[in-house]
Write a protein that holds these residues in place. Sequence first.
Motif, mmCIF file in Angstrom:
data_model
loop_
_atom_site.group_PDB
_atom_site.id
_atom_site.type_symbol
_atom_site.label_atom_id
_atom_site.label_comp_id
_atom_site.label_asym_id
_atom_site.label_seq_id
_atom_site.Cartn_x
_atom_site.Cartn_y
_atom_site.Cartn_z
ATOM 1 N N GLU A 103 55.134 17.123 19.032
ATOM 2 C CA GLU A 103 55.822 17.088 17.741
ATOM 3 C C GLU A 103 55.338 18.211 16.829
ATOM 4 O O GLU A 103 56.122 18.860 16.140
ATOM 5 C CB GLU A 103 55.616 15.730 17.064
ATOM 6 C CG GLU A 103 56.288 14.574 17.783
ATOM 7 C CD GLU A 103 57.785 14.770 17.934
ATOM 8 O OE1 GLU A 103 58.404 15.275 16.970
ATOM 9 O OE2 GLU A 103 58.331 14.426 18.990
ATOM 10 N N GLY A 104 54.019 18.445 16.826
ATOM 11 C CA GLY A 104 53.499 19.543 16.023
ATOM 12 C C GLY A 104 53.985 20.888 16.525
ATOM 13 O O GLY A 104 54.283 21.788 15.737
ATOM 14 N N LEU A 105 54.096 21.034 17.842
ATOM 15 C CA LEU A 105 54.601 22.280 18.414
ATOM 16 C C LEU A 105 56.048 22.508 18.005
ATOM 17 O O LEU A 105 56.430 23.622 17.630
ATOM 18 C CB LEU A 105 54.475 22.225 19.937
ATOM 19 C CG LEU A 105 55.058 23.413 20.706
ATOM 20 C CD1 LEU A 105 54.382 24.712 20.280
ATOM 21 C CD2 LEU A 105 54.924 23.200 22.210
ATOM 22 N N LYS A 106 56.853 21.455 18.072
ATOM 23 C CA LYS A 106 58.248 21.586 17.646
ATOM 24 C C LYS A 106 58.342 21.999 16.179
ATOM 25 O O LYS A 106 59.155 22.848 15.804
ATOM 26 C CB LYS A 106 58.987 20.263 17.853
ATOM 27 C CG LYS A 106 59.236 19.899 19.299
ATOM 28 C CD LYS A 106 59.975 18.578 19.385
ATOM 29 C CE LYS A 106 60.182 18.144 20.820
ATOM 30 N NZ LYS A 106 60.890 16.832 20.902
ATOM 31 N N GLU A 107 57.507 21.399 15.357
ATOM 32 C CA GLU A 107 57.547 21.723 13.925
ATOM 33 C C GLU A 107 57.162 23.177 13.679
ATOM 34 O O GLU A 107 57.810 23.866 12.880
ATOM 35 C CB GLU A 107 56.593 20.800 13.167
ATOM 36 C CG GLU A 107 56.613 21.028 11.659
ATOM 37 C CD GLU A 107 55.688 20.069 10.937
ATOM 38 O OE1 GLU A 107 55.526 20.222 9.719
ATOM 39 O OE2 GLU A 107 55.117 19.182 11.604
ATOM 40 N N ARG A 108 56.152 23.661 14.371
ATOM 41 C CA ARG A 108 55.749 25.053 14.190
ATOM 42 C C ARG A 108 56.821 26.017 14.674
ATOM 43 O O ARG A 108 57.086 27.054 14.048
ATOM 44 C CB ARG A 108 54.421 25.301 14.930
ATOM 45 C CG ARG A 108 53.218 24.635 14.282
ATOM 46 C CD ARG A 108 51.928 25.088 14.931
ATOM 47 N NE ARG A 108 51.814 24.649 16.319
ATOM 48 C CZ ARG A 108 51.328 23.462 16.701
ATOM 49 N NH1 ARG A 108 50.912 22.596 15.784
ATOM 50 N NH2 ARG A 108 51.246 23.155 17.988
ATOM 51 N N ILE A 109 57.453 25.682 15.789
ATOM 52 C CA ILE A 109 58.525 26.544 16.298
ATOM 53 C C ILE A 109 59.709 26.557 15.342
ATOM 54 O O ILE A 109 60.301 27.607 15.066
ATOM 55 C CB ILE A 109 58.948 26.081 17.706
ATOM 56 C CG1 ILE A 109 57.820 26.329 18.701
ATOM 57 C CG2 ILE A 109 60.210 26.817 18.157
ATOM 58 C CD1 ILE A 109 58.123 25.837 20.106
ATOM 59 N N VAL A 110 60.060 25.392 14.811
ATOM 60 C CA VAL A 110 61.186 25.320 13.868
ATOM 61 C C VAL A 110 60.910 26.153 12.628
ATOM 62 O O VAL A 110 61.785 26.888 12.143
ATOM 63 C CB VAL A 110 61.461 23.851 13.477
ATOM 64 C CG1 VAL A 110 62.390 23.780 12.272
ATOM 65 C CG2 VAL A 110 62.080 23.112 14.646
ATOM 66 N N LEU A 111 59.688 26.092 12.098
ATOM 67 C CA LEU A 111 59.346 26.880 10.911
ATOM 68 C C LEU A 111 59.484 28.375 11.198
ATOM 69 O O LEU A 111 60.009 29.137 10.367
ATOM 70 C CB LEU A 111 57.921 26.554 10.464
ATOM 71 C CG LEU A 111 57.706 25.169 9.856
ATOM 72 C CD1 LEU A 111 56.225 24.933 9.578
ATOM 73 C CD2 LEU A 111 58.511 25.014 8.568
ATOM 74 N N HIS A 112 59.018 28.787 12.372
ATOM 75 C CA HIS A 112 59.117 30.206 12.732
ATOM 76 C C HIS A 112 60.575 30.625 12.907
ATOM 77 O O HIS A 112 61.001 31.679 12.417
ATOM 78 C CB HIS A 112 58.333 30.467 14.016
ATOM 79 C CG HIS A 112 58.076 31.922 14.258
ATOM 80 N ND1 HIS A 112 57.332 32.392 15.321
ATOM 81 C CD2 HIS A 112 58.479 33.029 13.598
ATOM 82 C CE1 HIS A 112 57.287 33.707 15.282
ATOM 83 N NE2 HIS A 112 57.985 34.120 14.249
ATOM 84 N N LEU A 113 61.354 29.814 13.589
ATOM 85 C CA LEU A 113 62.757 30.160 13.826
ATOM 86 C C LEU A 113 63.558 30.183 12.522
ATOM 87 O O LEU A 113 64.476 30.996 12.367
ATOM 88 C CB LEU A 113 63.387 29.176 14.812
ATOM 89 C CG LEU A 113 62.790 29.151 16.225
ATOM 90 C CD1 LEU A 113 63.608 28.247 17.123
ATOM 91 C CD2 LEU A 113 62.699 30.548 16.813
ATOM 92 N N GLU A 114 63.226 29.292 11.604
ATOM 93 C CA GLU A 114 63.927 29.283 10.318
ATOM 94 C C GLU A 114 63.695 30.581 9.552
ATOM 95 O O GLU A 114 64.607 31.110 8.910
ATOM 96 C CB GLU A 114 63.475 28.089 9.480
ATOM 97 C CG GLU A 114 64.050 26.758 9.934
ATOM 98 C CD GLU A 114 63.549 25.605 9.085
ATOM 99 O OE1 GLU A 114 62.612 25.835 8.273
ATOM 100 O OE2 GLU A 114 64.081 24.490 9.226
ATOM 101 N N ARG A 115 62.463 31.099 9.599
ATOM 102 C CA ARG A 115 62.181 32.366 8.906
ATOM 103 C C ARG A 115 62.919 33.522 9.567
ATOM 104 O O ARG A 115 63.429 34.418 8.891
ATOM 105 C CB ARG A 115 60.669 32.639 8.899
ATOM 106 C CG ARG A 115 59.821 31.597 8.198
ATOM 107 C CD ARG A 115 60.417 31.143 6.889
ATOM 108 N NE ARG A 115 60.708 32.262 6.011
ATOM 109 C CZ ARG A 115 61.595 32.213 5.024
ATOM 110 N NH1 ARG A 115 62.286 31.105 4.810
ATOM 111 N NH2 ARG A 115 61.795 33.266 4.249
ATOM 112 N N LEU A 116 62.974 33.519 10.896
ATOM 113 C CA LEU A 116 63.718 34.567 11.599
ATOM 114 C C LEU A 116 65.214 34.474 11.285
ATOM 115 O O LEU A 116 65.889 35.496 11.117
ATOM 116 C CB LEU A 116 63.492 34.453 13.104
ATOM 117 C CG LEU A 116 62.078 34.778 13.605
ATOM 118 C CD1 LEU A 116 61.965 34.486 15.099
ATOM 119 C CD2 LEU A 116 61.728 36.229 13.322
#
Length: 250
Positions: A103-116
């Motif tokens: 779940e933490g990995l998904k959250e970190r990936i989502v934050l990165h993808l949102e900025r991109l």
Amino acid sequence: MTDLAPISFSPWEMFLNAGPVVRCVMILLAMASLLTWTIFIAKSLELLRVRLKLQKAEKALEEANTLDLGEEWTRGNSSIAHTLVMAAETERKRSADIPDDSEGLKERIVLHLERLEAAEGRRLLRGTGVLATIGATSPFIGLFGTVWGIMTSFTGIAASKATSLAVVAPGIAEALLATALGLVAAIPAVVIYNHLARQTASCRAQVADLTALVMRLVSRDLGRTQMLMAQGNIVRIGPQAQDVRTAAGE
């Protein structure tokens, strides 16, 4: 009674006969109109290429079964799709030493993808702000030229003490041409800005779809990993997870 020489009221003749200030205003508005159409052609071609690349990347990610396969199939695509996949892959590798944190990995990936995704949206909008500026200011610039031209005409009337309409008409016509040019520059700029804004919004929606597809691949890979761990087919040695055989006696 002497006849007045015929006066040409063609736009070019009125431009040549206008005063220096009004002439500068007309030149500025003509340049703004040229810039508007240049941006329209350039951005239309750019957005068309982006849409085609995004459609191709979306099809590749839709057919991919794993994130690694998605990275391979989007490698030759110059759109943001490969960047999104690589960002997810990089974060997954950096989080390899944090076990049982899907779940933490998904959250970190989502934050990165949102900025991109936000950065891509800003890139797609680049250049269209000029159209908004032209559309908002051109009528007022043209009005300034008109007011200045009329002021000059009335000043000339007062100096010559002539009240004939034939004396007043050329100066007023030249001044009103500035307002007409202002509208010619402003109206297409507003229409083109709204058109490009709609096209950009469509591209941003495609980028959002790519983000969702990448997250689906990430979730699918994490689900497979958890299933293998539950079956005892994965043990963790150091920071990495390695596949081992669990048959008794091996």
